[in-house]
Design an enzyme around this catalytic site. Structure first.
Site, short mmCIF file in Angstrom:
data_model
loop_
_atom_site.label_atom_id
_atom_site.label_comp_id
_atom_site.label_asym_id
_atom_site.label_seq_id
_atom_site.Cartn_x
_atom_site.Cartn_y
_atom_site.Cartn_z
N SER A 90 0.89 -1.18 0.00
CA SER A 90 0.00 0.00 0.00
C SER A 90 0.92 1.22 0.00
CB SER A 90 -0.91 0.00 1.23
OG SER A 90 -1.76 -1.11 1.22
N LYS A 164 -6.41 2.76 -2.92
CA LYS A 164 -6.19 1.98 -1.69
C LYS A 164 -6.16 2.90 -0.46
CE LYS A 164 -5.01 -1.30 1.14
NZ LYS A 164 -6.01 -2.28 1.57
N LYS A 233 -0.41 5.12 8.47
CA LYS A 233 0.34 5.46 7.24
C LYS A 233 -0.62 5.65 6.07
CE LYS A 233 1.43 1.98 4.94
NZ LYS A 233 0.86 1.14 3.89
P1 NDP Z 1 4.09 -7.03 7.79
O1 NDP Z 1 4.62 -6.07 8.78
O2 NDP Z 1 3.41 -8.26 8.27
O3 NDP Z 1 5.27 -7.50 6.81
C1 NDP Z 1 6.19 -6.58 6.30
C2 NDP Z 1 7.17 -7.28 5.38
O4 NDP Z 1 8.11 -6.32 4.91
C3 NDP Z 1 7.98 -8.38 6.05
O5 NDP Z 1 8.26 -9.38 5.10
C4 NDP Z 1 9.25 -7.64 6.45
O6 NDP Z 1 10.36 -8.48 6.59
C5 NDP Z 1 9.42 -6.75 5.25
N1 NDP Z 1 10.27 -5.58 5.53
C6 NDP Z 1 10.07 -4.63 6.46
N2 NDP Z 1 11.04 -3.69 6.39
C7 NDP Z 1 11.88 -4.09 5.39
C8 NDP Z 1 13.05 -3.54 4.83
N3 NDP Z 1 13.58 -2.40 5.28
N4 NDP Z 1 13.65 -4.22 3.82
C9 NDP Z 1 13.13 -5.36 3.35
N5 NDP Z 1 12.01 -5.94 3.83
C10 NDP Z 1 11.39 -5.29 4.83
O7 NDP Z 1 3.14 -6.18 6.81
P2 NDP Z 1 1.83 -6.66 6.04
O8 NDP Z 1 2.12 -7.89 5.28
O9 NDP Z 1 0.66 -6.60 6.95
O10 NDP Z 1 1.65 -5.41 5.03
C11 NDP Z 1 2.42 -5.29 3.84
C12 NDP Z 1 1.74 -4.21 2.99
O11 NDP Z 1 0.41 -4.62 2.69
C13 NDP Z 1 1.63 -2.84 3.71
O12 NDP Z 1 1.81 -1.81 2.80
C14 NDP Z 1 0.19 -2.87 4.26
O13 NDP Z 1 -0.31 -1.55 4.44
C15 NDP Z 1 -0.53 -3.65 3.16
N6 NDP Z 1 -1.75 -4.35 3.53
C16 NDP Z 1 -1.86 -5.06 4.70
C17 NDP Z 1 -3.03 -5.75 5.02
C18 NDP Z 1 -3.19 -6.56 6.26
O14 NDP Z 1 -4.33 -6.96 6.57
N7 NDP Z 1 -2.12 -6.87 7.01
C19 NDP Z 1 -4.19 -5.71 4.10
C20 NDP Z 1 -3.94 -5.00 2.86
C21 NDP Z 1 -2.78 -4.32 2.62
P3 NDP Z 1 10.74 -9.16 8.01
O15 NDP Z 1 10.02 -10.48 8.04
O16 NDP Z 1 12.22 -9.31 7.96
O17 NDP Z 1 10.27 -8.22 9.10
#
Ligand code: NDP
Length: 288
Positions: A90, A164, A233
């Site tokens: 997002s 979104k 955010k």
């Molecule tokens: P999470 O916090 O569960 O996962 C984040 C992911 O990003 C992890 O794989 C994490 O890796 C990785 N990450 C974080 N920082 C870095 C970095 N600096 N470099 C590389 N990888 C990184 O988030 P979500 O899956 O919940 O959300 C992901 C996106 O989807 C967001 O934009 C959110 O707004 C959107 N979204 C979320 C929904 C939900 O219900 N959760 C629904 C719809 C959209 P690591 O495992 O190492 O921490």
């Protein structure tokens, strides 16, 4: 044909699972153990970030556009012309335009393709995908969107992220407003399951009243599937969308401030529904 997925978080892990069931899929996660677990569960191939640069379709699902820039810079010089980058983060519409231009200089196509439907939709493979970018590029990758139940092209680059952000701003408004109303009803001695029964059969209902509040707030479970910090955010991005048009949106402005306060007081890693704990503190009543 090879597919790659970057970011196996709450959403990315099950989304990439659907891709791996469909075809050979390379996965990378900052914390490698999660990629190894994915390989064991879905038969994907956990790899180094640079090893997935040769895939013809690369998906990313990271917290914000800033982390997408980080991985793009690592992959600079390795991406191949003709590749399609599908960003399911997002993200921010202006960053989408900058990233699309940066990738275009390298011959790579970019689609902003954020998703809705939550972790339940990601597991079921029924996510709604809102896509900004070249429609012809979307048609090339449409068969690869194995995690989708519905795919809608919403406009040029950045439009997917804008839609979104507005959707999630509406979620934030509905959730907070329902919390304020229910807090007052509780303080006045009304049974909240009865109040929700009425609201959900009436014109004030929303996903917040129909699903989130009963399942997560009244239950006191607040399962952490979508972080409060990520929703804050998203409301901030929606405010930028309004600002880019010099629009007037005082309600969204107030909502942005409330969720930033909730993120600070309650904690950004709590579930987004835990924002109502701040409403509870403000009213000295528990929404239960
Ligand atoms: P999470 O916090 O569960 O996962 C984040 C992911 O990003 C992890 O794989 C994490 O890796 C990785 N990450 C974080 N920082 C870095 C970095 N600096 N470099 C590389 N990888 C990184 O988030 P979500 O899956 O919940 O959300 C992901 C996106 O989807 C967001 O934009 C959110 O707004 C959107 N979204 C979320 C929904 C939900 O219900 N959760 C629904 C719809 C959209 P690591 O495992 O190492 O921490």
């Amino acid at each position: 044909m090879s597919t790659a997925f970057i970011g196996l978080g709450a959403m990315g892990y099950p989304m990439a699972g659907h891709l791996a069931r469909q075809s050979d899929t390379l996965v990378w996660n900052r914390t490698p153990a999660r990629a190894q677990a994915h390989e064991a569960e879905f038969g994907s191939a956990a790899c180094e970030l640079s090893s997935l640069a040769h895939a013809d379709v690369i998906f990313s699902c990271l917290p914000t556009s800033a982390e997408v820039w980080e991985v793009l810079r690592v992959l600079d010089g390795q991406l191949e012309a003709g590749t399609v980058w599908v960003d399911c983060t997002s993200g921010h519409p202006q960053e989408a335009q900058a990233q699309a231009a940066w990738l275009a200089e390298r011959g790579v196509h970019f689609l902003d393709a954020p998703v809705s439907g939550g972790t339940g939709g990601a597991e079921a493979g029924t996510l709604t995908v809102m896509v900004g970018g070249d429609p012809a590029v979307l048609e090339r990758v449409r068969p690869r969107l194995a995690f989708a139940g519905k795919v809608v092209h919403v406009g040029p680059t950045g439009a997917g992220f804008a839609v979104k952000a507005v959707n999630n701003a509406l979620l934030a408004v509905n959730l907070w407003a329902a919390g304020e109303g229910l807090a007052a009803l509780k303080a006045g001695g009304v049974e909240l399951t009865a109040a929700l029964d009425v609201i959900n059969a009436s014109s004030g209902r929303s996903n917040a009243s129909e699903n989130l509040i009963g399942q997560r707030v009244l239950s006191r479970e607040f399962p952490a599937t979508f972080a409060l910090g990520l929703l804050a955010k998203d409301v901030g991005i929606a405010l930028d969308v309004v600002g880019a048009q010099k629009g007037a949106a005082p309600l969204l402005g107030a909502t942005g401030g409330l969720y930033r306060a909730a993120e600070r007081v309650i904690g950004g890693s709590a579930d987004h529904t835990a924002a109502l704990k701040l409403v509870e503190q403000m009213n000295d009543v528990e929404i239960s």
